[in-house]
Design an enzyme around this catalytic site. Sequence first.
Site: not given
Length: 388
Positions: A189, A223-224
């Site tokens: 991810d 994004e994280e």
Amino acid sequence: MTLLNIDIDYLAKTLRSLLEVPSPTGYTDELARFVSKELERLGVFYEVTRRGAIRARLDGAKSKPARAFVAHLDTLGAQVKTLKENGRLELVPIGHWSARFAEGARTTIFSESGAYTGTILPLKASGHTFNEGIDNLPVGWDYVELRVDAYSKSADDLHRLGIDIGDIVAIDPAPEFLENGFIVSRHLDNKAGVAVMLAALKAMVESETKPTVDIFWLFTIAEETGHGATSILTPDIASLVAIDNGTSAPGQNSDEFGVTIAMADQTGPFDYHLTRKMAQLCRDNEIKFQKDVFRYYRSDAASAIEAGADVRTALITFGIDASHGYERIHMHALRSLAELCTGYALSPVEIKRDAREFAGMKGFTTQPTEDADQDLSPETEEPGAEAS
């Protein structure tokens, strides 16, 4: 349509290379440089934002309504919170992940004086010393510390090494590519999503097939931590397809094989029409797929919508086991996703009205409202009916 050929060896090699470059949120410059060089090698136009997000473009037969794929370069990580008097480091996480998966992790600490390796350990790490105390220690970031692989028995020693509060800590991925197609690693991810996009892009370039409309390939860097695709879209982009992981776990319908299409995440349903187009493309091209709903999940698509982008959004995923931990995926899902990307890029535009940001009701979409036929028996049910 005939699916474009996906170079599986290239996909795997690219994923390996991506995993070798540390890129916790806030420390993504080198990975942005890596992806940019790969885009140059493929001969694809791209531009880079001030902070390092990348927007590449393949010109289509028409410029609007443009389409976009998005995946994020950044991963989970940690940051130095305190230089402890015992010569070790207190950490805070970058992104949302459990200290349960931090225990035992090998790391790299990036200080202004250079990089140091180290290991994240529970405060009570030795059974020979603490006996049952190691099993009774709670799980949490307050109960772990980072042991630096250098002489550091005090906070002063850490200062002399040049380590300081705020230094970024990358977690080693420890990847394994198995002969049966499974891939086990941290940070799949979303480096697997980035590899999928590059493999699909390579297939498009080598086929010399022109997309229906301009296709943008977006690579974000935060994004994280919830920022994602907040500021990288252009006004011409009408549809945004995020590529990320789908959590295969009890109570979920995601799978490590085929494409998992997200119908909703914690921010709500994805676009009705774009999501169903993804499913229909899978049916038409015999790509295995399933649908799922994610209750504790958000992606680049969510951040784009929250930032005010008026785009249709969808999320197509590779099923991942133990997300944000020691993750596992399968190459079948990555290949399926890359195939779906090329299928979407070459598919006709049904909602031509999307070429304009504002318009009247002419050409506006419809959604079914009539009652379903409740008289179909298993014997008379039409073949090819959807099975999710």
